[in-house]
Scaffold this motif. Structure first.
Motif, short mmCIF file in Angstrom:
data_model
loop_
_atom_site.label_atom_id
_atom_site.label_comp_id
_atom_site.label_asym_id
_atom_site.label_seq_id
_atom_site.Cartn_x
_atom_site.Cartn_y
_atom_site.Cartn_z
N LEU A 133 0.84 -1.20 0.00
CA LEU A 133 0.00 0.00 0.00
C LEU A 133 0.88 1.26 0.00
CD1 LEU A 133 -2.86 1.19 0.12
CD2 LEU A 133 -2.71 1.03 2.63
N GLY A 134 1.97 1.20 0.76
CA GLY A 134 2.92 2.32 0.76
C GLY A 134 3.49 2.57 -0.62
N ASN A 175 1.45 10.55 -2.85
CA ASN A 175 0.92 10.79 -1.52
C ASN A 175 1.93 10.28 -0.49
OD1 ASN A 175 -0.53 11.03 0.83
ND2 ASN A 175 -2.46 10.34 -0.08
N LEU A 176 2.97 11.08 -0.27
CA LEU A 176 4.11 10.64 0.53
C LEU A 176 3.78 10.47 2.01
CD1 LEU A 176 6.95 12.69 -1.19
CD2 LEU A 176 5.98 10.47 -1.81
N HIS A 177 2.90 11.30 2.52
CA HIS A 177 2.51 11.18 3.93
C HIS A 177 1.82 9.84 4.18
CE1 HIS A 177 1.35 12.31 7.95
NE2 HIS A 177 0.09 12.00 7.66
N GLN A 178 0.89 9.47 3.30
CA GLN A 178 0.18 8.19 3.43
C GLN A 178 1.14 7.02 3.23
OE1 GLN A 178 -2.61 8.59 5.02
NE2 GLN A 178 -4.11 7.92 3.51
N VAL A 207 13.85 4.80 1.14
CA VAL A 207 13.78 5.45 -0.17
C VAL A 207 12.87 6.68 -0.10
CG1 VAL A 207 12.93 5.18 -2.55
CG2 VAL A 207 14.35 3.40 -1.51
N LEU A 208 11.76 6.53 0.59
CA LEU A 208 10.85 7.67 0.75
C LEU A 208 11.56 8.83 1.47
CD1 LEU A 208 7.85 8.71 0.56
CD2 LEU A 208 7.61 7.85 2.88
N LEU A 209 12.28 8.50 2.53
CA LEU A 209 13.01 9.55 3.27
C LEU A 209 14.10 10.17 2.40
CD1 LEU A 209 13.23 7.66 6.68
CD2 LEU A 209 11.87 9.72 6.20
N LEU A 210 14.76 9.35 1.60
CA LEU A 210 15.78 9.85 0.67
C LEU A 210 15.15 10.82 -0.32
CD1 LEU A 210 18.59 9.83 -0.68
CD2 LEU A 210 17.94 7.69 -1.80
N GLU A 211 14.00 10.47 -0.86
CA GLU A 211 13.30 11.35 -1.81
C GLU A 211 12.89 12.66 -1.15
OE1 GLU A 211 10.12 8.86 -3.19
OE2 GLU A 211 11.37 7.93 -4.72
N GLN A 212 12.62 12.61 0.16
CA GLN A 212 12.23 13.83 0.89
C GLN A 212 13.45 14.60 1.39
OE1 GLN A 212 9.63 11.94 3.81
NE2 GLN A 212 7.85 12.73 2.70
N LYS A 213 14.65 14.12 1.03
CA LYS A 213 15.92 14.74 1.42
C LYS A 213 16.15 14.71 2.93
CE LYS A 213 15.94 17.79 -2.63
NZ LYS A 213 16.58 16.96 -3.54
#
Length: 144
Positions: free
Chosen positions: A7-8, A16-19, A43-49
């Motif tokens: 789902l992530g 929808n990065l928060h979700q 990876v999500l955190l990397l994309e968010q710098k």
């Protein structure tokens, strides 16, 4: 946990990065040792710098599975973003021991070598990618 991890991925694909982050965290609450969910969160955190957070998550994943290819690759990417080229090279080399033919990995390793001032090593690394397997503009740009 698998459902929430996937789902992530769907949420991330929709932007929808928060979700997505919430779904990965839920997967990890259910199964803290899921290296795939840890890698996806990283990876999500990397994309968010959020490089420091991403690095911690990737290191946590590697404690569970030191041979997790995607985690090694993504930790290297995170370290490059932080200017830690020599550390990134070490993780990329570990990943190469698992998949010596990955064009993206070879390109990222070459980029880290170049940024570390090791131009000859960068060229030698790029030469390992067969021309017929280069389907990424980023690889062509690195070669140039």
């Amino acid at each position: 946990p698998s459902y929430h991890n996937h789902l992530g991925l769907v949420y991330r694909g929709q932007g929808n990065l928060h979700q997505a982050k919430s779904a990965y965290q839920h997967a990890l609450a259910l199964a803290p040792n899921r290296t795939d969910a840890l890698n996806n969160l990283g990876v999500l955190l990397l994309e968010q710098k959020a490089y420091n957070e991403a690095e911690k998550v990737f290191l946590q994943s590697l404690q569970l599975d030191p041979r997790h290819f995607l985690t090694l690759l993504n930790l290297g990417n995170t370290l490059v973003e932080q200017g830690e080229y020599l550390n990134a090279i070490q993780y990329y080399q570990q990943a190469i021991s698992l998949d010596a033919q990955s064009p993206i990995l070879l390109r990222n390793l070459a980029c880290a070598y170049r940024k570390a001032g090791m131009i000859q090593k960068a060229g030698e690394t790029l030469d390992r990618i067969p021309f017929e397997e280069i389907d990424s503009p980023e690889i062509w740009m690195e070669r140039a």
